[in-house]
Design a protein around this motif. Sequence first.
Motif, PDB file in Angstrom:
ATOM      1  N   THR A 103     -39.572  57.177   2.926  1.00 15.37           N
ATOM      2  CA  THR A 103     -39.578  57.139   1.468  1.00 15.37           C
ATOM      3  C   THR A 103     -39.661  55.682   1.027  1.00 15.37           C
ATOM      4  O   THR A 103     -39.821  54.778   1.854  1.00 15.37           O
TER       5      THR A 103
ATOM      6  N   ALA B 211     -42.777  60.864   0.867  1.00 18.32           N
ATOM      7  CA  ALA B 211     -42.798  61.116  -0.576  1.00 18.32           C
ATOM      8  C   ALA B 211     -44.122  60.620  -1.152  1.00 18.32           C
ATOM      9  O   ALA B 211     -44.177  59.580  -1.803  1.00 18.32           O
TER      10      ALA B 211
ATOM     11  N   PRO C   6     -47.402  60.130  -3.510  1.00 20.31           N
ATOM     12  CA  PRO C   6     -47.434  60.111  -4.977  1.00 20.31           C
ATOM     13  C   PRO C   6     -48.099  61.364  -5.530  1.00 20.31           C
ATOM     14  O   PRO C   6     -48.688  62.162  -4.794  1.00 20.31           O
ATOM     15  N   THR C   7     -47.976  61.517  -6.813  1.00 23.20           N
ATOM     16  CA  THR C   7     -48.741  62.544  -7.519  1.00 23.20           C
ATOM     17  C   THR C   7     -49.487  61.856  -8.660  1.00 23.20           C
ATOM     18  O   THR C   7     -49.091  60.780  -9.117  1.00 23.20           O
TER      19      THR C   7
ATOM     20  N   SER D 274     -40.875  55.648  -9.115  1.00 26.84           N
ATOM     21  CA  SER D 274     -40.162  56.591  -8.245  1.00 26.84           C
ATOM     22  C   SER D 274     -40.967  56.956  -7.007  1.00 26.84           C
ATOM     23  O   SER D 274     -40.399  57.413  -6.006  1.00 26.84           O
ATOM     24  N   SER D 275     -42.291  56.806  -7.044  1.00 31.34           N
ATOM     25  CA  SER D 275     -43.101  57.100  -5.855  1.00 31.34           C
ATOM     26  C   SER D 275     -43.834  55.871  -5.340  1.00 31.34           C
ATOM     27  O   SER D 275     -44.637  55.979  -4.430  1.00 31.34           O
TER      28      SER D 275
ATOM     29  N   ASP E 277     -49.808  54.929  -2.844  1.00 31.69           N
ATOM     30  CA  ASP E 277     -48.465  54.334  -2.935  1.00 31.69           C
ATOM     31  C   ASP E 277     -48.301  53.196  -1.929  1.00 31.69           C
ATOM     32  O   ASP E 277     -49.207  52.888  -1.147  1.00 31.69           O
TER      33      ASP E 277
END
Length: 319
Positions: free
Chosen positions: A141, A221, A223-224, A253-254, A303
Amino acid sequence: MPTKTPKAAVAPKNRPPSVTIEPPTGNVTARTPVPIKVKADPGVRWKWNPGDQSWEDEDAVTYTDTLVDIPGVETIRDHTGGGGTYSVVFPRPGGYTVSAAGLTSVGTRVEAAPVNIHVSAAGPPVFTWVAPADGAVVDLTLGGASVEVVLATSDDQFYPLSVAITQDGLTTTQQHSGTEYRKTIGLAPTPLGARSITVKCTDPDGGVSTQTRSVVGHDGAPPTVTLDAYDSDVAVTSLPWALTLTGTTPGVSSGVTGVRYAVVDGPEGDARNTAADGDWSTWQAQLSLPTTGTFDVTITATDSRGGTASASASITLHL
């Protein structure tokens, strides 16, 4: 035959009985028989012989048993007395104290000065790497990941072992005694892919064993990215047609570091970060479409760990 000393001589001095321990010479290793020699000197006692007016010597004591004690290893009682050489096997490395005594016929006990013996390991430390398995996948992460290193050792090692674990250029060292070692280490968020972990065990004599294995860093984790609604069917009045697309990502957050656009059989390039705090939580892409027709557009966010996520859409231009 007793030694005689003429009457005119001064009475000889008695020599007290003694017991001494001769440790083995050279390096002593665990699980290898070594000789421990015990010498039992009965001493000398002089007595006056009135018959021939002389001093005669005799043994000060008569030994009936020889005792040898090595705590945690062996206790020997030799009923022949008078000392001897005894084969001893030390089960594991470390420091040992050998004690010995001679028992006499009149019930007295003659003690030897204890002798300390250092026993070396028969070889370098031996350990089994239990976890993580070689090639294990670890989800990374933004904060990296925690990995528990588990080692198994046998109870015949020369403890304490110094256990050094190296990963991402960082080495931590701990002392370890026992048959199971556990240590949680941290992996940095990057890079993805194979990451090596090295374990080095060193015993108190400097014997060293080293093993290295790899874990595979995976983007735990990714990204989106989302694409805001837009007019997907456009009647154009001139070409090329300027199209502006906007959207969002989870931002900090990502760990998003960039957004790109790509048109099938058309232009591609970088979107612009429009977030107030620069975290790519909002973005904008400005495209120039050269002709009419239907265009397939893909938006890709990347990311900090190299993970990607995409969103796709189509737009049709007609006159």
